[in-house]
Each structure stands twice: as C-alpha cells, then as structure tokens.
Write a protein that holds these residues in place. Structure first.
Motif, PDB file in Angstrom:
ATOM      1  N   GLU A 136       0.831  -1.194   0.000  1.00  0.00           N
ATOM      2  CA  GLU A 136       0.000   0.000   0.000  1.00  0.00           C
ATOM      3  C   GLU A 136       0.869   1.249   0.000  1.00  0.00           C
ATOM      4  OE1 GLU A 136      -2.687  -0.249   3.249  1.00  0.00           O
ATOM      5  OE2 GLU A 136      -3.797  -1.942   2.423  1.00  0.00           O
ATOM      6  N   TRP A 137       0.303   2.358  -0.484  1.00  0.00           N
ATOM      7  CA  TRP A 137       1.061   3.613  -0.564  1.00  0.00           C
ATOM      8  C   TRP A 137       1.345   4.156   0.824  1.00  0.00           C
ATOM      9  CZ3 TRP A 137       0.619   8.596   1.142  1.00  0.00           C
ATOM     10  CH2 TRP A 137       1.482   9.537   0.558  1.00  0.00           C
ATOM     11  N   THR A 138       2.554   4.632   1.038  1.00  0.00           N
ATOM     12  CA  THR A 138       2.922   5.355   2.255  1.00  0.00           C
ATOM     13  C   THR A 138       3.788   6.542   1.854  1.00  0.00           C
ATOM     14  OG1 THR A 138       4.849   3.929   2.590  1.00  0.00           O
ATOM     15  CG2 THR A 138       2.830   3.355   3.792  1.00  0.00           C
ATOM     16  N   PRO A 139       3.792   7.612   2.632  1.00  0.00           N
ATOM     17  CA  PRO A 139       4.605   8.787   2.275  1.00  0.00           C
ATOM     18  C   PRO A 139       6.091   8.442   2.290  1.00  0.00           C
ATOM     19  CG  PRO A 139       3.072   9.274   4.081  1.00  0.00           C
ATOM     20  CD  PRO A 139       3.029   7.812   3.868  1.00  0.00           C
ATOM     21  N   ASP A 140       6.817   8.903   1.281  1.00  0.00           N
ATOM     22  CA  ASP A 140       8.248   8.639   1.223  1.00  0.00           C
ATOM     23  C   ASP A 140       9.071   9.877   1.584  1.00  0.00           C
ATOM     24  OD1 ASP A 140       7.708  10.145  -0.985  1.00  0.00           O
ATOM     25  OD2 ASP A 140       8.616   8.782  -2.454  1.00  0.00           O
ATOM     26  N   LYS A 141       8.385  10.948   1.987  1.00  0.00           N
ATOM     27  CA  LYS A 141       9.069  12.145   2.481  1.00  0.00           C
ATOM     28  C   LYS A 141       8.117  12.893   3.406  1.00  0.00           C
ATOM     29  CE  LYS A 141       7.791  14.973  -1.539  1.00  0.00           C
ATOM     30  NZ  LYS A 141       8.300  15.858  -2.611  1.00  0.00           N
ATOM     31  N   ALA A 142       8.606  13.954   4.029  1.00  0.00           N
ATOM     32  CA  ALA A 142       7.799  14.706   4.982  1.00  0.00           C
ATOM     33  C   ALA A 142       6.529  15.251   4.328  1.00  0.00           C
ATOM     34  CB  ALA A 142       8.612  15.852   5.569  1.00  0.00           C
ATOM     35  N   ILE A 143       5.466  15.282   5.106  1.00  0.00           N
ATOM     36  CA  ILE A 143       4.184  15.825   4.649  1.00  0.00           C
ATOM     37  C   ILE A 143       4.109  17.289   5.062  1.00  0.00           C
ATOM     38  CG2 ILE A 143       1.670  15.688   4.933  1.00  0.00           C
ATOM     39  CD1 ILE A 143       2.139  12.673   5.614  1.00  0.00           C
ATOM     40  N   GLU A 144       3.688  18.142   4.145  1.00  0.00           N
ATOM     41  CA  GLU A 144       3.532  19.558   4.456  1.00  0.00           C
ATOM     42  C   GLU A 144       2.066  19.942   4.362  1.00  0.00           C
ATOM     43  OE1 GLU A 144       6.478  22.665   3.254  1.00  0.00           O
ATOM     44  OE2 GLU A 144       4.793  23.419   2.050  1.00  0.00           O
ATOM     45  N   ILE A 145       1.544  20.527   5.436  1.00  0.00           N
ATOM     46  CA  ILE A 145       0.165  21.016   5.454  1.00  0.00           C
ATOM     47  C   ILE A 145       0.186  22.535   5.396  1.00  0.00           C
ATOM     48  CG2 ILE A 145      -2.014  21.109   6.710  1.00  0.00           C
ATOM     49  CD1 ILE A 145      -1.229  18.539   8.131  1.00  0.00           C
ATOM     50  N   VAL A 146      -0.470  23.094   4.418  1.00  0.00           N
ATOM     51  CA  VAL A 146      -0.579  24.547   4.294  1.00  0.00           C
ATOM     52  C   VAL A 146      -1.808  25.027   5.055  1.00  0.00           C
ATOM     53  CG1 VAL A 146      -1.104  26.442   2.700  1.00  0.00           C
ATOM     54  CG2 VAL A 146       0.671  24.776   2.128  1.00  0.00           C
ATOM     55  N   SER A 147      -1.591  26.004   5.923  1.00  0.00           N
ATOM     56  CA  SER A 147      -2.687  26.753   6.538  1.00  0.00           C
ATOM     57  C   SER A 147      -2.807  28.045   5.756  1.00  0.00           C
ATOM     58  CB  SER A 147      -2.387  27.054   8.006  1.00  0.00           C
ATOM     59  OG  SER A 147      -3.286  28.034   8.501  1.00  0.00           O
TER      60      SER A 147
END
Length: 334
Positions: free
Chosen positions: A33-44
């Motif tokens: 299954e897909w998993t993130p391969d780098k940091a996740i960035e959330i924009v506010s």
C-alpha cells in the motif's frame, strides 16, 4: 548499425521502465500500500492562531504523537486573499501526494464571490474531520443580552448596527451572521459589515468602533473568561460542552430556526494518486476516532464530523448550491 538501433531503443525503454517502477515502489509499504516517502507539508491558508492554523497543527501533532502517521508533518502558513494564496500554492503542486491544505466554507465562498480562481473542484478532497461553529459576541456592557434584542434593533434599522469579522465580505464571518439574521427576519441586504483581516476585529469591538463580532466559538472563550465580552448566540444544534462553552445559548433555543456549521477538513492537489487518497482517508478516520483527538475537540469546542473523500465531495457540491443562493441575494456572487 541501423539494425542495432531498434534493439538498443528497446533495451533503453526496459531500463527506464524498471527505474520508474523502482521509484514508484519506494513509496509503497511492506504490504504494497502507498505510504509517504518524504515529509508531509500542510498549508494553513491563513496566519498563525486562527481556526485553519490551529486545526492543521493539532492534527499534525496527534498524527505524529500517536504514530498514526510516522512521517514528519510540518505546517506552513500562507495567508492572503481569504485563503486564495494558499490554495494557489497547492494547485501548483499537481500530482503531489505529500502537499495538503486545510480548509472550510471559504473554499466555496471565496471563488463564488470572485476572489479566487480556484474552488473545491480544483483539488482532491481527502477527509473532513471536525465541525466548528460561529459565535456572535458583543462587549460585556452592551445593551443586548440575547440575539432577539439585537435583531429587533436591526429589523428597525439594519445599518444602525456594525458587524465585524476577520473574513472578507461574502466570506465566512460575514455569511454566518447573514444566514442567522435572515432567519430572524432582518433585511440582510442592508447589514453593515466591516472586514478586518489583520487581526484587529476584537480590538475594534472592545474600543467601541463596531457593535458585534462574528467569529468562531474558540476565539471568544478567553475574552469571556476575562469578562470583556459576552456571547449572544452560537450556531450549533445544541449547547456545546466544556468550560464556558456550555454557557453560550444557541441560536435555535432563542427561537431562530437556523444553524451554521463551519466544517473543516483537508485537501490535496489535483490528480493525487488514488492509493494516496485511500491512505489519508484511513488515517484521518483513525485520527477522528482516537481518544487524543477527542480531547482536542473538547478543548476547542469542536464536534466530530468525519467524511471520506467521496462523501466530502458530495457534501461540498451541495453546500455550494446553498451558499451561492445566499450570495446572489446579497449581490455578491460573481
């Protein structure tokens, strides 16, 4: 040599395809299954401290502290245009699976009133997570003690009362007040609304420059505790639970048959990998059901309102129709 060219081209194609496949597999977990391969960035798409910012930071905090998502999560503030600047920055990341943003009704309102070229249809809805509510506050010594007293004055002369909010005309703080006032019988086309997007709305209320502050419930608690303001009504179906919050009367219990839900959820850029969408749906569901996030909701007066990607999209399409009708009445739809 000419006979070798097709063969060499085929070999090159096979190597290139294998390399792409290896790269794709790098973002797959052990179970495929897909998993993130780098940091996740959330924009506010706002400054620090508001509802979007708080939601993004609390979600990131619980994801990481509980291990629901192990990859690092960062929150970046990109204010401007009532959210439009932040949305545009994500639209440029088409196909990315690790760039997300948090949003709420302005992603419907702002495009409808012509202040953004991008609306919810231009992104990938992932999951809604909470419901927040509006609060209408006045100074502690104001002459009104409930919404009916306020609206009685506004029915006589709507422009005699100045309402302030942090969002632009035609966006959330304006529309949430208008919706309730309309249900109470006020001529909403004559309401005097002032926008202060630089954080000065509360100051304007306290110094007497305006009469009513239309905002989110969480933004009123500390000032109520300090005895500086009073909340005339909140837009939830029932009274909220929690210290101070349970004292706020609802609009409905004052005989006004209307509510306003400030739903809040997460989106990704256009054309995200369906496997990534599935990943985030499941993780947001796990977050929503966690004890840790239940404590966060209680602290900020939020309600649980989880929707998966398909449910969220259908909900947004329907909400847009209702909001468009109200904006058209105000002459603000473009």
């Amino acid at each position: 040599m000419k006979k070798l060219l097709p063969f060499l081209a085929l070999v090159f194609l096979m190597i290139f395809t294998a390399a792409c496949s290896d790269s794709e597999e790098a973002s797959k977990g052990a179970d495929g299954e897909w998993t993130p391969d780098k940091a996740i960035e959330i924009v506010s798409p706002s400054g620090a401290g508001g509802g979007w910012d708080t939601t993004a930071r609390m979600v990131g905090k619980v994801f990481n502290e509980t291990g629901i998502i192990e990859q690092d999560i960062g929150v970046v503030n990109k204010p401007g245009g009532g959210g439009a600047v932040g949305w545009a920055s994500i639209h440029e990341k088409e196909g990315s699976n690790t760039d997300l943003f948090v949003s709420s009704p302005p992603i419907l309102l702002v495009p409808l009133n012509g202040q953004s070229e991008y609306g919810h249809e231009d992104f990938t809805p992932l999951s809604n997570v909470i419901a927040d509510y509006a609060a209408f506050a006045v100074t502690a010594d104001a002459k009104w003690d409930n919404l009916n007293e306020l609206f009685d004055d506004m029915k006589k002369d709507p422009s005699s009362v100045t309402v302030i909010g942090a969002s632009s005309p035609g966006s959330m703080d304006h529309i949430q007040f208008v919706k309730i006032a309309k249900a109470a019988g006020v001529d909403v086309t004559k309401i005097k609304y002032v926008s202060d997007q630089d954080g000065g709305a509360l100051t304007a209320l306290l110094n007497g420059s305006v009469d009513v502050y239309s905002t989110g419930v969480a933004e009123t608690v500390e000032q109520v505790k300090a005895g500086k303001i009073k909340v005339l009504g909140v837009t939830s179906e029932e009274r909220l639970e929690g210290d101070v919050l349970s004292d706020f009367p609802t609009v409905k219990e004052q005989g006004i048959d209307a509510t306003f839900v400030n739903w809040r959820g997460f989106f990704g850029p256009p054309n995200m990998d369906p496997a990534a969408v599935k990943f985030y749906e499941e993780k947001f569901k796990e977050l929503s059901e966690s004890d840790e996030f239940a404590e966060i909701r209680k602290k900020f007066g939020w309600s649980e309102m989880y929707m998966d990607s398909a449910e969220y999209k259908a909900f947004l399409d329907e909400e847009k129709k209702d909001i468009k009708s109200l904006l058209e009445e105000l002459g603000l739809a473009k």
